[in-house]
Design a protein around this motif. Structure first.
Motif, PDB file in Angstrom:
ATOM      1  N   ALA A 178       4.169  -1.085   4.811  1.00 33.51           N
ATOM      2  CA  ALA A 178       2.934  -1.688   5.307  1.00 33.51           C
ATOM      3  C   ALA A 178       1.856  -0.630   5.493  1.00 33.51           C
ATOM      4  CB  ALA A 178       3.190  -2.426   6.618  1.00 33.51           C
ATOM      5  N   ALA A 179       2.251   0.533   6.007  1.00 35.11           N
ATOM      6  CA  ALA A 179       1.292   1.619   6.172  1.00 35.11           C
ATOM      7  C   ALA A 179       0.741   2.080   4.828  1.00 35.11           C
ATOM      8  CB  ALA A 179       1.951   2.788   6.902  1.00 35.11           C
ATOM      9  N   THR A 180       1.589   2.126   3.818  1.00 32.87           N
ATOM     10  CA  THR A 180       1.142   2.501   2.480  1.00 32.87           C
ATOM     11  C   THR A 180       0.139   1.489   1.943  1.00 32.87           C
ATOM     12  OG1 THR A 180       3.254   3.601   2.018  1.00 32.87           O
ATOM     13  CG2 THR A 180       1.913   2.960   0.114  1.00 32.87           C
ATOM     14  N   LEU A 181       0.429   0.197   2.128  1.00 35.05           N
ATOM     15  CA  LEU A 181      -0.492  -0.834   1.655  1.00 35.05           C
ATOM     16  C   LEU A 181      -1.847  -0.721   2.336  1.00 35.05           C
ATOM     17  CD1 LEU A 181       1.770  -4.026   1.520  1.00 35.05           C
ATOM     18  CD2 LEU A 181       0.768  -2.843  -0.437  1.00 35.05           C
ATOM     19  N   GLU A 182      -1.844  -0.446   3.631  1.00 33.82           N
ATOM     20  CA  GLU A 182      -3.116  -0.331   4.356  1.00 33.82           C
ATOM     21  C   GLU A 182      -3.970   0.772   3.761  1.00 33.82           C
ATOM     22  OE1 GLU A 182      -5.923   1.158   7.391  1.00 33.82           O
ATOM     23  OE2 GLU A 182      -4.187   2.224   6.541  1.00 33.82           O
ATOM     24  N   ARG A 183      -3.345   1.832   3.302  1.00 29.18           N
ATOM     25  CA  ARG A 183      -4.079   2.975   2.778  1.00 29.18           C
ATOM     26  C   ARG A 183      -4.645   2.738   1.379  1.00 29.18           C
ATOM     27  NH1 ARG A 183      -3.521   8.378   4.897  1.00 29.18           N
ATOM     28  NH2 ARG A 183      -2.730   8.261   7.031  1.00 29.18           N
ATOM     29  N   VAL A 184      -4.170   1.752   0.651  1.00 32.32           N
ATOM     30  CA  VAL A 184      -4.706   1.538  -0.700  1.00 32.32           C
ATOM     31  C   VAL A 184      -5.969   0.688  -0.688  1.00 32.32           C
ATOM     32  CG1 VAL A 184      -2.378   1.713  -1.669  1.00 32.32           C
ATOM     33  CG2 VAL A 184      -3.396  -0.553  -1.321  1.00 32.32           C
ATOM     34  N   ILE A 185      -6.356   0.167   0.477  1.00 28.99           N
ATOM     35  CA  ILE A 185      -7.560  -0.660   0.569  1.00 28.99           C
ATOM     36  C   ILE A 185      -8.772   0.251   0.684  1.00 28.99           C
ATOM     37  CG2 ILE A 185      -8.768  -2.422   1.911  1.00 28.99           C
ATOM     38  CD1 ILE A 185      -5.987  -3.386   2.865  1.00 28.99           C
ATOM     39  N   SER A 186      -9.668   0.149  -0.262  1.00 26.68           N
ATOM     40  CA  SER A 186     -10.839   1.026  -0.304  1.00 26.68           C
ATOM     41  C   SER A 186     -11.827   0.654   0.802  1.00 26.68           C
ATOM     42  CB  SER A 186     -11.537   0.898  -1.660  1.00 26.68           C
ATOM     43  OG  SER A 186     -12.333  -0.282  -1.697  1.00 26.68           O
ATOM     44  N   PRO A 187     -12.820   1.512   1.067  1.00 27.91           N
ATOM     45  CA  PRO A 187     -13.835   1.173   2.069  1.00 27.91           C
ATOM     46  C   PRO A 187     -14.588  -0.115   1.746  1.00 27.91           C
ATOM     47  CG  PRO A 187     -13.939   3.508   1.538  1.00 27.91           C
ATOM     48  CD  PRO A 187     -12.986   2.878   0.559  1.00 27.91           C
ATOM     49  N   GLU A 188     -14.616  -0.483   0.471  1.00 25.08           N
ATOM     50  CA  GLU A 188     -15.329  -1.690   0.047  1.00 25.08           C
ATOM     51  C   GLU A 188     -14.448  -2.933   0.013  1.00 25.08           C
ATOM     52  OE1 GLU A 188     -16.987   1.979  -0.932  1.00 25.08           O
ATOM     53  OE2 GLU A 188     -15.193   1.166  -1.909  1.00 25.08           O
ATOM     54  N   GLY A 189     -13.145  -2.769   0.332  1.00 26.09           N
ATOM     55  CA  GLY A 189     -12.243  -3.915   0.307  1.00 26.09           C
ATOM     56  C   GLY A 189     -11.636  -4.181  -1.049  1.00 26.09           C
ATOM     57  N   THR A 190     -11.752  -3.245  -1.981  1.00 24.02           N
ATOM     58  CA  THR A 190     -11.074  -3.370  -3.271  1.00 24.02           C
ATOM     59  C   THR A 190      -9.725  -2.669  -3.187  1.00 24.02           C
ATOM     60  OG1 THR A 190     -12.105  -1.349  -4.122  1.00 24.02           O
ATOM     61  CG2 THR A 190     -13.259  -3.431  -4.515  1.00 24.02           C
ATOM     62  N   PHE A 191      -8.884  -2.888  -4.187  1.00 19.27           N
ATOM     63  CA  PHE A 191      -7.594  -2.207  -4.242  1.00 19.27           C
ATOM     64  C   PHE A 191      -7.160  -2.097  -5.695  1.00 19.27           C
ATOM     65  CE2 PHE A 191      -6.738  -6.718  -3.702  1.00 19.27           C
ATOM     66  CZ  PHE A 191      -5.643  -7.005  -4.496  1.00 19.27           C
ATOM     67  N   PRO A 192      -6.247  -1.155  -6.017  1.00 20.12           N
ATOM     68  CA  PRO A 192      -5.895  -0.898  -7.412  1.00 20.12           C
ATOM     69  C   PRO A 192      -5.283  -2.114  -8.108  1.00 20.12           C
ATOM     70  CG  PRO A 192      -5.165   0.907  -6.018  1.00 20.12           C
ATOM     71  CD  PRO A 192      -5.612  -0.187  -5.096  1.00 20.12           C
ATOM     72  N   VAL A 193      -5.709  -2.336  -9.322  1.00 19.91           N
ATOM     73  CA  VAL A 193      -5.204  -3.436 -10.139  1.00 19.91           C
ATOM     74  C   VAL A 193      -4.010  -2.900 -10.923  1.00 19.91           C
ATOM     75  CG1 VAL A 193      -5.778  -5.184 -11.853  1.00 19.91           C
ATOM     76  CG2 VAL A 193      -7.540  -4.340 -10.292  1.00 19.91           C
ATOM     77  N   LEU A 194      -2.817  -3.093 -10.372  1.00 19.39           N
ATOM     78  CA  LEU A 194      -1.621  -2.469 -10.919  1.00 19.39           C
ATOM     79  C   LEU A 194      -0.514  -3.495 -11.151  1.00 19.39           C
ATOM     80  CD1 LEU A 194      -1.363   0.637  -8.537  1.00 19.39           C
ATOM     81  CD2 LEU A 194      -2.100   0.659 -10.928  1.00 19.39           C
ATOM     82  N   GLY A 195       0.102  -3.434 -12.313  1.00 18.52           N
ATOM     83  CA  GLY A 195       1.370  -4.096 -12.543  1.00 18.52           C
ATOM     84  C   GLY A 195       1.322  -5.593 -12.775  1.00 18.52           C
ATOM     85  N   ARG A 196       2.536  -6.126 -12.837  1.00 21.33           N
ATOM     86  CA  ARG A 196       2.735  -7.546 -13.138  1.00 21.33           C
ATOM     87  C   ARG A 196       2.206  -8.433 -12.011  1.00 21.33           C
ATOM     88  NH1 ARG A 196       8.590  -8.259 -12.769  1.00 21.33           N
ATOM     89  NH2 ARG A 196       8.338  -6.625 -11.215  1.00 21.33           N
ATOM     90  N   SER A 197       1.848  -9.650 -12.373  1.00 21.22           N
ATOM     91  CA  SER A 197       1.511 -10.714 -11.421  1.00 21.22           C
ATOM     92  C   SER A 197       0.305 -10.375 -10.558  1.00 21.22           C
ATOM     93  CB  SER A 197       2.720 -11.026 -10.518  1.00 21.22           C
ATOM     94  OG  SER A 197       3.858 -11.329 -11.283  1.00 21.22           O
ATOM     95  N   ILE A 198      -0.598  -9.566 -11.079  1.00 19.26           N
ATOM     96  CA  ILE A 198      -1.752  -9.159 -10.291  1.00 19.26           C
ATOM     97  C   ILE A 198      -2.676 -10.332 -10.005  1.00 19.26           C
ATOM     98  CG2 ILE A 198      -3.264  -8.523 -12.223  1.00 19.26           C
ATOM     99  CD1 ILE A 198      -2.708  -6.604  -8.872  1.00 19.26           C
ATOM    100  N   THR A 199      -2.493 -11.439 -10.714  1.00 22.27           N
ATOM    101  CA  THR A 199      -3.310 -12.628 -10.451  1.00 22.27           C
ATOM    102  C   THR A 199      -2.924 -13.324  -9.146  1.00 22.27           C
ATOM    103  OG1 THR A 199      -1.844 -13.999 -11.829  1.00 22.27           O
ATOM    104  CG2 THR A 199      -3.773 -13.038 -12.891  1.00 22.27           C
TER     105      THR A 199
END
Length: 376
Positions: free
Chosen positions: A238-259
């Protein structure tokens, strides 16, 4: 806080309402869009199961604001009517189990949502509906999971059978499959999806949330023996996920099922709802971060079609981003971001003043704790 919760509540209604109303009215089969007719048989169960998976805590909550209570009562009624229509073979919206592997996934998501909602999701289930549901679970249990995160779907199906007092449920199956998943742990909060590690969000879509719920809602000697470490690893992720959220509220588009869009934060939303965030991650910073993600994603003008259904895509209508198994029902896993709506407004998640999340604090030149790996 009030404005943020209202925003979450309104957004949740906008996304979930078409699914619940159509199924309750026995028109989901005709209403749910499809890119390539005819509608995939599993699409109905995907839309329903994934919606309930995210709404379960709120549907089962007894301490919610007055302005939410009427909608909660309406949605509970829609859930019960929808479950009856989905499980009844004569229904136009019957959700067939045999002939496909996919129902294993979405019966598990449905079961998980019901478990999260507690007794309010079961107490008013008519006997005939419960019989139909249990029979569907028994059929689902015959589907062999792939050697991947799918083993957890079989676990949740068995736990739901246990919850409904099915004497034929298998404790051995639960323990054996959980042991297999635990053997795939690769360190620092990351599980392999089977033997391999994939750069995607499946640790959040499925693995941590279903592992945590398995040891939360089912208790035997084995689940008790792994409970603490399951929670600890989930908190780290959960801590890792919190850190991937950019200041603008975007996050990396990675891997399967990203939709699945902000369903990528299923594990973070669950950790906040279950008070399993690590000490250096405040609930109010998770609220602020997830609000930013939801708002940024919703700004796409074509996220919904003209009838209010979710389009396939990550930011708007982008059907080419969906794998062959993705349909318009699949993308409703995004509802899992709304798990914290099951918390009362007095909970620190909602009550505490907003706090900058990690990336926003860093780019604001504020002091931020180091990110360090864990060994459990």
């Amino acid at each position: 806080m009030t404005d943020e919760r209202t925003y979450w509540f309104d957004t949740m209604q906008r996304i979930a309402s078409p699914v619940l109303h159509s199924l309750a009215n026995e028109t989901l089969h005709s209403d749910l869009p499809t890119e390539t007719p005819p509608l995939k048989p599993s699409a109905l169960l995907e839309a329903f199961g994934r919606t309930i998976c995210g709404l379960g805590p709120w549907l089962g909550a007894t301490d919610i604001p007055e302005n939410e209570k009427a909608v909660q009562a309406e949605f509970l009624d829609l859930y019960y009517r929808g479950l009856a229509n989905g499980m009844r073979p004569e229904s136009q919206d019957y959700m067939p189990i045999v002939g496909d592997h996919q129902p294993l996934v979405d019966m598990a998501f449905l079961a998980d949502g019901i478990l999260r909602g507690g007794d309010r999701m079961i107490d008013d289930m008519p006997e005939d509906v419960q019989d139909d549901f249990l029979y569907a679970l028994q059929l689902t249990a015959q589907i062999k999971p792939y050697e991947s995160n799918w083993v957890l779907f079989s676990v949740l199906v068995e736990i739901m059978r246990w919850k409904l007092d099915d004497p034929a449920y298998s404790q051995q199956k639960i323990d054996t499959l959980l042991q297999k998943m635990m053997q795939w742990y690769r360190g620092d909060g990351i599980y392999g999806d089977g033997q391999n590690v994939h750069v995607d969000y499946y640790n959040s879509y499925v693995i941590h949330p279903l592992l945590v719920d398995a040891v939360t809602y089912y208790s035997d000697a084995y689940t008790r023996s792994i409970r603490d470490v399951v929670y600890q690893r989930a908190a780290r992720y959960a801590a890792t996920l919190e850190r991937v959220i950019s200041p603008e509220g975007t996050f990396p588009v990675l891997g399967r099922s990203i939709t699945y869009r902000f369903g990528a934060f299923h594990a973070l939303a669950q950790a906040a709802w279950q008070h399993n965030l690590p000490e250096n991650v405040a609930p109010s910073q998770v609220r602020a971060a997830l609000t930013a993600v939801i708002q940024r994603t919703i700004t796409a003008t074509d996220m919904f079609d003209a009838n209010g259904w979710l389009n396939i895509g990550f930011y708007g209508n982008q059907p080419t981003m969906g794998e062959g198994y993705i349909n318009h029902g699949s993308v409703y896993l995004c509802n899992t971001v709304f798990l914290p709506l099951g918390l009362p407004v007095s909970d620190p998640f909602w009550a505490d003043p907003a706090k900058d999340w990690t990336a926003k604090a860093i780019y604001g030149n504020a002091p931020v704790p180091r990110d360090e790996p864990v060994n459990y």
